[in-house]
Design an enzyme around this catalytic site. Structure first.
Site: not given
Ligand code: GLN
Length: 483
Positions: A76, A151, A175
């Site tokens: 990532k 994400s 995410s």
């Molecule tokens: N959807 C969550 C957020 O927007 C989690 C994102 C994540 O785990 N990086 O904060």
């Protein structure tokens, strides 16, 4: 060759059926051919990959072995990679080449993994759809009109499309698990402190945790083995021995106590997903597990608490991007204040700016007690709920997401609608617990995930349950058409 799992690749390399260099070339060609449909990579690292693959082949020829030696992966794009762009999905870091490797990157490279590239992601890991990337949205290989989740959506789409066997992700509120669920993968968020955060660009430091995305639990065990462990460079890394995750995959599930929280089956859950979750429970019962209804009474407060704490930490973490030291700098600033304002205003996208504003507000004098402190108290109540539940059961099971993957753009005008998709995943981050999502069936041709949660440092138990489930089901073997 692209259908092989990490475990199969390790056997093929050990048996000299193919070399890492051959495999790497096949996958790089496949990425070049198919990724334009998905947009799952921000950067490809072909030269590095071929150098690493040749080095891994040489190490094997010298008698070395190891499950990751010569295994192709991707990171990532928030794991720092020395000399290679590390963008975090943001215009702010589009020109940033990291001066060092993140601990996770260094550990996997030392184990012989081959880095094919850096995967697309929501900007600064903020999102549940992978639509907030500066580099454009990622598409779900199961249906190119739908989101892959976020994400870590680039890692998920690439692995689901068989562009490579496994990739790293990070999970602040879901995410890893959520995109795994929406693309038919197995994804594991480890216990907070199990995997080093050093060199992992911070979103919300008390919640962020790196982990593996792969097609099977067996492969998640292999990748986690290479990522986990104490790191003196990360003050929240925990000095606990790392067990042999692959060795625990075959434990019997006889007598395993599974708790299913009654709060999970509220009106927000797609009833077709509820049915698939019940089917997965029945499957585990056949393997000897005992199922019991439990309660997590404070779950309803998790989203509001998370969406105060995560933006608060983000507003602080992202203050370092000021146009001075690194990253984007606006053209022709007239003074220092103009430099700050325009560099940040032009370098950050809308969702990142929204969260910085919410977070700075929640932390400001006069509002701190009402928002941030209150959210921290809720966080403790959520943790206490889990501690009480784990006195009665070994594993907590439920859906990973309330809905299957939605259409691209469907939730863009309503950020809160996207935040609600995190309802099942964020509690594990607030409590610091490990969680895993694994494939459990399909709704309208789109994958559905079941989530398992375990007590601290019981990643091995999660992988064991998921592996046994996967030996008896074939959801995880399904391949998206066209890939
Ligand atoms: N959807 C969550 C957020 O927007 C989690 C994102 C994540 O785990 N990086 O904060």
């Amino acid at each position: 060759m692209h259908q092989l799992t990490l475990a199969e690749i390790a056997r093929g390399l050990a048996d000299k059926k193919f070399s890492s260099e051959e495999l790497t070339k096949v996958l790089l060609a496949r990425i070049a051919q198919l990724d334009p449909q998905l947009n799952s990579f921000i950067s490809l690292t072909e030269d590095l990959a071929l150098t690493q693959a040749k080095a891994a082949d040489a190490r094997r020829a010298n008698g070395e072995s190891g499950a990751l030696l010569g295994a192709p992966i991707a990171h990532k794009d928030l794991f720092c990679t020395q000399g290679i762009r590390t963008s975090c999905g943001s215009k702010m870091l589009d020109n940033f080449k990291a001066p060092y490797d993140a601990t996770v990157v260094a550990k996997l490279a030392a184990a012989g993994a081959v880095t094919l590239g850096k995967t697309n992601m929501d900007e600064f890991a903020m999102g549940s759809a992978n639509e907030s990337s500066y580099y454009g949205a990622v598409k779900n290989p199961w249906n190119l009109e739908h989101v892959p989740g976020g994400s870590s959506g680039g890692s998920a789409a690439a692995v689901a499309a068989r562009l490579l066997p496994a990739a790293t992700g990070t999970d602040t509120g879901g995410s890893i698990r959520q995109p795994a669920a929406l693309t038919n993968l197995t994804g594991l968020k480890p216990t907070y402190g199990r995997v080093s955060r050093w060199g992992m660009i911070a979103y919300a430091s008390s919640l962020d945790q790196g982990g593996p995305l792969a097609r099977t639990a067996e492969d998640c065990a292999i990748l986690l083995q290479g990522m986990a462990g104490f790191d003196p460079n990360d003050s929240t890394s925990i000095d606990e021995p790392v067990p042999d995750y692959s060795a625990s995959l075959n434990g019997s599930l006889q007598g395993l106590r599974i708790g299913v929280p009654k709060e999970y089956f509220s009106a927000g859950l797609d009833p077709r997903i509820a049915e698939l979750i019940h089917n997965s429970v029945k499957e585990l019962e056949k393997l000897g597990a005992v199922v019991k209804e439990i309660s997590l009474p404070n779950m309803q407060h998790a989203i509001p608490a998370y969406y105060v704490i995560a933006p608060a930490e983000a507003s602080s973490n992202l203050s370092r991007f000021d146009g001075v030291r690194f990253g984007y700098r606006c053209e022709n600033p007239v003074n220092l204040s103009d430099l700050y304002k325009r560099s940040r205003g032009e370098g950050f996208g809308a969702e990142v700016q929204r969260r910085i504003m919410v977070g700075a507000y929640a932390l400001s004098a006069g509002y701190y007690d009402a928002y941030y402190l209150k959210a921290q108290k809720i966080r403790r109540l959520i943790k206490n709920d889990f501690m009480a539940a784990f006195n009665e059961v070994d594993i907590i099971l439920g859906p990973t997401t309330p809905n299957p993957a939605w259409k691209l753009g469907a939730k863009n005008s309503d950020p809160v609608a996207a935040y609600l998709e995190d309802v099942y995943t964020i509690t594990a981050n607030l409590a610091g617990l490990p969680g895993l999502s694994m494939p459990a069936g399909f709704v309208d041709g789109l994958p559905v995930g079941v989530q398992l949660l375990a007590p601290y440092f019981q990643e091995g138990r999660l992988l064991n349950v998921a592996h046994q489930y996967q030996l008896n089901t074939d959801w995880h073997t399904r391949t998206p058409t066209g890939f």
